[in-house]
Write a protein that holds these residues in place. Structure first.
Motif, mmCIF file in Angstrom:
data_model
loop_
_atom_site.group_PDB
_atom_site.id
_atom_site.type_symbol
_atom_site.label_atom_id
_atom_site.label_comp_id
_atom_site.label_asym_id
_atom_site.label_seq_id
_atom_site.Cartn_x
_atom_site.Cartn_y
_atom_site.Cartn_z
ATOM 1 N N GLU A 14 -1.540 18.538 -70.594
ATOM 2 C CA GLU A 14 -0.653 19.351 -71.437
ATOM 3 C C GLU A 14 -1.053 20.825 -71.398
ATOM 4 O O GLU A 14 -0.184 21.704 -71.366
ATOM 5 N N ARG A 29 4.232 18.941 -75.706
ATOM 6 C CA ARG A 29 4.056 17.573 -76.217
ATOM 7 C C ARG A 29 5.383 16.998 -76.695
ATOM 8 O O ARG A 29 5.690 15.834 -76.438
ATOM 9 N N ALA A 30 6.185 17.811 -77.369
ATOM 10 C CA ALA A 30 7.488 17.354 -77.860
ATOM 11 C C ALA A 30 8.409 16.993 -76.698
ATOM 12 O O ALA A 30 9.145 15.996 -76.745
ATOM 13 N N ASP A 33 7.203 13.715 -75.240
ATOM 14 C CA ASP A 33 7.586 12.611 -76.129
ATOM 15 C C ASP A 33 9.046 12.219 -75.917
ATOM 16 O O ASP A 33 9.390 11.030 -75.907
ATOM 17 N N GLU A 34 9.910 13.225 -75.762
ATOM 18 C CA GLU A 34 11.338 12.952 -75.566
ATOM 19 C C GLU A 34 11.579 12.234 -74.239
ATOM 20 O O GLU A 34 12.378 11.301 -74.171
ATOM 21 N N VAL A 36 9.413 10.352 -72.668
ATOM 22 C CA VAL A 36 8.889 8.986 -72.818
ATOM 23 C C VAL A 36 9.925 8.106 -73.515
ATOM 24 O O VAL A 36 10.181 6.968 -73.114
ATOM 25 N N THR A 37 10.533 8.648 -74.558
ATOM 26 C CA THR A 37 11.568 7.917 -75.289
ATOM 27 C C THR A 37 12.748 7.577 -74.386
ATOM 28 O O THR A 37 13.325 6.488 -74.477
ATOM 29 N N ARG A 43 3.606 6.704 -70.879
ATOM 30 C CA ARG A 43 2.302 7.142 -71.370
ATOM 31 C C ARG A 43 1.374 5.936 -71.427
ATOM 32 O O ARG A 43 1.629 4.976 -72.148
ATOM 33 N N THR A 49 -0.112 10.151 -68.304
ATOM 34 C CA THR A 49 1.338 10.002 -68.383
ATOM 35 C C THR A 49 1.915 10.062 -66.983
ATOM 36 O O THR A 49 1.578 10.959 -66.206
#
Length: 220
Positions: A14, A29-30, A33-34, A36-37, A43, A49
């Motif tokens: 990161e 990070r945000a 995360d998106e 990954v979703t 991850r 990741t």
């Protein structure tokens, strides 16, 4: 960020991403995360990741796996893992609405799309419907097409879906870790006259699929 990475590549740390992109680490990070979703990144605890294959949106319809993949511009394929005949038994006989003594095919297939394993399917069908069915008939072909050629048309189906995890054998076949998230589909299909055609139990990779529903308001 993903343009220069291939499937299976690890994402840089990161801190490095934040420096290269000129943004803060919380922003990076945000974004991760998106992704990954959305299923574009995976991850892995203690490892990093990684870039994954994009998920396939699966509408809940009565099309076969082969027909659905062709419609999406993908190359369907499959390998028959086992092919046998024998008495239905009490449980499968009840699912197929036949006598426990009736001969049924029990067929287990690995379903592929563009060469990648997607699902393991166990199919039960009365031998009376396709008495001359052979193992090679199902290598990469649609069962529904074979049935239609025999004048058997599926008109309706009842299907249940639930989350599950892969067994060691399923994980090896699908190329995922043991106890990886998966979807369990169970379907009973019928003709217009109400005759049961098939009972299918399928385990789909949870990292490659997402389910799609088209909802409509109730009519008044």
């Amino acid at each position: 960020m993903l343009d220069v990475l291939k499937v299976g590549d690890a994402l840089p740390p990161e801190r490095r991403l934040a420096e290269d992109l000129g943004v803060s680490r919380p922003t990076v990070r945000a974004a991760i995360d998106e992704l990954v979703t959305e299923g574009l990144l995976d991850r892995r605890h203690g490892s990093g990741t990684y870039v994954t294959e994009p998920r396939i949106a699966v509408p809940l319809t009565m099309t076969s796996f082969t027909e659905d993949m062709i419609r999406r511009g993908m190359r369907p394929g499959g390998r028959v893992l086992s092919f046998r005949t024998g008495p239905a038994g009490a449980k499968i006989g009840q699912r197929l609405s036949v006598s426990p003594a009736e001969e049924v095919f029990t067929i287990r297939r690995l379903r592929l799309a563009d060469g990648s394993p997607m699902a393991i399917e166990t199919l039960y069908i009365s031998k009376e419907l396709l008495p001359d069915l052979r193992r090679k008939d199902l290598e990469g072909r649609s069962l529904y097409a074979l049935l239609r050629a025999r004048g058997v048309h599926i008109a309706s189906a009842a299907e249940t879906i639930e989350p599950t995890v892969t067994t060691p054998e399923e994980a090896e076949r699908l190329g995922v870790p043991v106890h990886a998230p998966a979807f369990l589909f169970e379907r009973v299909s019928r003709t217009e006259e109400g005759r049961v055609v098939e009972f299918v139990r399928s385990v789909y990779r949870g990292d490659r699929y997402r389910l799609e529903l088209e909802l409509r308001p109730p009519s008044h």
